[in-house]
Design an enzyme around this catalytic site. Structure first.
Site, PDB file in Angstrom:
ATOM      1  N   ARG A  12     -52.988  -8.156   5.868  1.00 41.56           N
ATOM      2  CA  ARG A  12     -53.179  -8.017   7.323  1.00 41.56           C
ATOM      3  C   ARG A  12     -53.961  -6.747   7.628  1.00 41.56           C
ATOM      4  NH1 ARG A  12     -47.528  -7.343   9.500  1.00 41.56           N
ATOM      5  NH2 ARG A  12     -48.651  -7.128  11.447  1.00 41.56           N
ATOM      6  N   TYR A 147     -45.021  10.096  10.539  1.00 38.84           N
ATOM      7  CA  TYR A 147     -46.275   9.470  10.063  1.00 38.84           C
ATOM      8  C   TYR A 147     -47.312  10.541   9.688  1.00 38.84           C
ATOM      9  CZ  TYR A 147     -50.234   6.110  10.373  1.00 38.84           C
ATOM     10  OH  TYR A 147     -51.343   5.316  10.130  1.00 38.84           O
ATOM     11  N   LYS A 151     -48.876  10.945   6.002  1.00 41.48           N
ATOM     12  CA  LYS A 151     -50.324  10.773   5.798  1.00 41.48           C
ATOM     13  C   LYS A 151     -50.981  12.068   5.309  1.00 41.48           C
ATOM     14  CE  LYS A 151     -50.726   6.394   6.893  1.00 41.48           C
ATOM     15  NZ  LYS A 151     -51.189   5.387   5.905  1.00 41.48           N
TER      16      LYS A 151
HETATM   17  N1  CAA Z   1     -49.470  15.015  24.301  1.00 43.79           N
HETATM   18  C1  CAA Z   1     -48.642  15.705  25.123  1.00 43.79           C
HETATM   19  N2  CAA Z   1     -47.583  15.146  25.743  1.00 43.79           N
HETATM   20  C2  CAA Z   1     -47.380  13.822  25.532  1.00 43.79           C
HETATM   21  C3  CAA Z   1     -48.208  13.058  24.705  1.00 43.79           C
HETATM   22  C4  CAA Z   1     -49.299  13.703  24.070  1.00 43.79           C
HETATM   23  N3  CAA Z   1     -50.148  13.043  23.276  1.00 43.79           N
HETATM   24  N4  CAA Z   1     -47.733  11.790  24.673  1.00 43.79           N
HETATM   25  C5  CAA Z   1     -46.615  11.765  25.478  1.00 43.79           C
HETATM   26  N5  CAA Z   1     -46.423  12.977  25.992  1.00 43.79           N
HETATM   27  C6  CAA Z   1     -45.358  13.422  26.896  1.00 43.79           C
HETATM   28  C7  CAA Z   1     -45.276  12.569  28.149  1.00 43.79           C
HETATM   29  O1  CAA Z   1     -46.240  13.016  29.089  1.00 43.79           O
HETATM   30  C8  CAA Z   1     -43.846  12.836  28.621  1.00 43.79           C
HETATM   31  O2  CAA Z   1     -43.781  14.071  29.227  1.00 43.79           O
HETATM   32  P1  CAA Z   1     -42.726  14.326  30.437  1.00 43.79           P
HETATM   33  O3  CAA Z   1     -41.368  14.067  29.840  1.00 43.79           O
HETATM   34  O4  CAA Z   1     -42.957  15.757  30.802  1.00 43.79           O
HETATM   35  O5  CAA Z   1     -43.121  13.367  31.506  1.00 43.79           O
HETATM   36  C9  CAA Z   1     -43.095  12.988  27.275  1.00 43.79           C
HETATM   37  O6  CAA Z   1     -44.090  13.216  26.270  1.00 43.79           O
HETATM   38  C10 CAA Z   1     -42.304  11.763  26.893  1.00 43.79           C
HETATM   39  O7  CAA Z   1     -43.163  10.637  26.984  1.00 43.79           O
HETATM   40  P2  CAA Z   1     -42.562   9.204  27.049  1.00 43.79           P
HETATM   41  O8  CAA Z   1     -41.541   9.083  28.156  1.00 43.79           O
HETATM   42  O9  CAA Z   1     -43.690   8.208  27.039  1.00 43.79           O
HETATM   43  O10 CAA Z   1     -41.706   9.136  25.705  1.00 43.79           O
HETATM   44  P3  CAA Z   1     -41.413   7.895  24.854  1.00 43.79           P
HETATM   45  O11 CAA Z   1     -40.220   8.213  24.025  1.00 43.79           O
HETATM   46  O12 CAA Z   1     -41.342   6.666  25.652  1.00 43.79           O
HETATM   47  O13 CAA Z   1     -42.739   7.732  23.902  1.00 43.79           O
HETATM   48  C11 CAA Z   1     -44.461   8.275  22.361  1.00 43.79           C
HETATM   49  C12 CAA Z   1     -43.481   8.814  23.429  1.00 43.79           C
HETATM   50  C13 CAA Z   1     -43.735   7.448  21.307  1.00 43.79           C
HETATM   51  C14 CAA Z   1     -45.068   9.490  21.682  1.00 43.79           C
HETATM   52  C15 CAA Z   1     -45.543   7.408  23.037  1.00 43.79           C
HETATM   53  O14 CAA Z   1     -46.212   8.193  23.986  1.00 43.79           O
HETATM   54  C16 CAA Z   1     -46.543   6.864  22.042  1.00 43.79           C
HETATM   55  O15 CAA Z   1     -46.346   5.827  21.450  1.00 43.79           O
HETATM   56  N6  CAA Z   1     -47.693   7.565  21.839  1.00 43.79           N
HETATM   57  C17 CAA Z   1     -48.728   7.143  20.929  1.00 43.79           C
HETATM   58  C18 CAA Z   1     -48.560   7.796  19.605  1.00 43.79           C
HETATM   59  C19 CAA Z   1     -49.730   7.382  18.748  1.00 43.79           C
HETATM   60  O16 CAA Z   1     -50.872   7.755  18.988  1.00 43.79           O
HETATM   61  N7  CAA Z   1     -49.465   6.599  17.702  1.00 43.79           N
HETATM   62  C20 CAA Z   1     -50.517   6.132  16.862  1.00 43.79           C
HETATM   63  C21 CAA Z   1     -50.203   4.735  16.409  1.00 43.79           C
HETATM   64  S1  CAA Z   1     -51.584   3.990  15.569  1.00 43.79           S
HETATM   65  C22 CAA Z   1     -51.600   4.724  14.091  1.00 43.79           C
HETATM   66  O17 CAA Z   1     -50.748   5.471  13.731  1.00 43.79           O
HETATM   67  C23 CAA Z   1     -52.743   4.367  13.202  1.00 43.79           C
HETATM   68  C24 CAA Z   1     -53.490   5.559  12.802  1.00 43.79           C
HETATM   69  O18 CAA Z   1     -53.390   5.986  11.656  1.00 43.79           O
HETATM   70  C25 CAA Z   1     -54.432   6.188  13.758  1.00 43.79           C
END
Ligand code: CAA
Length: 241
Positions: A12, A147, A151
């Site tokens: 996948r 992660y 990595k």
């Molecule tokens: N920088 C700064 N603050 C951030 C942020 C960031 N990048 N992302 C979230 N926050 C903050 C939010 O603004 C929020 O702040 P407040 O509490 O002050 O409002 C706080 O963090 C909590 O956010 P959430 O309520 O959304 O928290 P959550 O528990 O629901 O989820 C998370 C947080 C899991 C990090 C979600 O934002 C997320 O999934 N982010 C993406 C992470 C990401 O990029 N993953 C990559 C996956 S793909 C991959 O991994 C492949 C690869 O190799 C590239």
């Protein structure tokens, strides 16, 4: 005789594109998968590439899987340590299971697989190990302490093992993909993903085939002087010094 390549998580996403690309390059390919039997069956039907189910996070299970691959196809000359999962959460909400699962599947897997083909590569005087790291192992990512650690660990693994393989004709390299159009990235919340895409200078997600091109290059006979390297394929989202 064709060389044998094993691609973990090879049925996948990025792994599928790598399996197909290595087949086009003339390798006999074995594609490992961890869980999704239906997708794996479809993959084998569509590509003619054999798929093998085993948990790359479990050393014994990898040993069994490798025995089967070696008896059905042949000794493994090329390993692409691609299998990976995410269990994203901010650190203050991350439990030990979310930590351990990611370390097992994304980092310990490289030990579990490579260790068990390494002596064969040394004896035959040839090997290619390509580890799929991530932009997030290079720069760190909010919500991915597990992660990013795994990595980044693959990059250290690569740099150390490259030195050990060098005299035996074995190269060890990393590809560090940026955000690529796969199920894993599709699982990122939509508003978060929009922000990520706007930070990619090339202006789009990567394609799995673009990662596969880099892996194919590193897997080739002609790539014997490139070892210990980490090649970013990320649309200039992060340019490491
Ligand atoms: N920088 C700064 N603050 C951030 C942020 C960031 N990048 N992302 C979230 N926050 C903050 C939010 O603004 C929020 O702040 P407040 O509490 O002050 O409002 C706080 O963090 C909590 O956010 P959430 O309520 O959304 O928290 P959550 O528990 O629901 O989820 C998370 C947080 C899991 C990090 C979600 O934002 C997320 O999934 N982010 C993406 C992470 C990401 O990029 N993953 C990559 C996956 S793909 C991959 O991994 C492949 C690869 O190799 C590239």
């Amino acid at each position: 005789m064709a060389r044998t390549a094993l691609v973990t998580g090879g049925t996948r996403g990025i792994g599928r594109a790598i399996s197909q690309r290595l087949k086009e390059e003339g390798f006999e390919v074995a594609a490992n998968f961890g869980g999704n039997e239906e997708k794996a069956r479809q993959f084998t039907e569509e590509t003619g590439i054999r798929s093998y189910k085993f948990n790359v996070g479990d050393f014994e299970a990898v040993g069994e899987g490798l025995k089967q691959i070696e008896s059905e196809i042949g000794p493994v000359d090329v390993v692409v340590n691609n299998a990976g999962i995410t269990r994203d959460a901010p650190f203050h909400k991350m439990g030990p299971e979310q930590w351990q699962e990611v370390i097992d599947v994304d980092l310990s897997s490289a030990f579990n697989v490579t260790r068990q083909v390494w002596e064969g590569m040394r004896e035959r005087g040839f090997g290619r190990v390509v580890n799929i790291s991530s932009i997030n192992g290079q720069k760190g990512q909010f919500g991915q302490v597990n992660y990013s650690a795994a990595k980044a660990g693959l990059i250290g693994f690569t740099k150390a093992l490259a030195q050990e393989g060098a005299k035996k004709g074995i190269t060890v390299n990393c590809v560090a993909p940026g955000y690529v159009d796969t199920d894993m990235v599709a699982a990122v919340p939509e508003n978060v993903l929009e922000g990520i895409i706007s930070s990619i200078p090339v202006g789009r997600l990567g394609k799995a085939e673009e990662i596969a091109d880099a892996v194919a290059w590193l897997s080739g006979e002609r790539c014997g002087f490139v070892t210990g390297a980490t090649i970013p394929v990320n649309g200039a989202q992060y340019i490491a010094g």
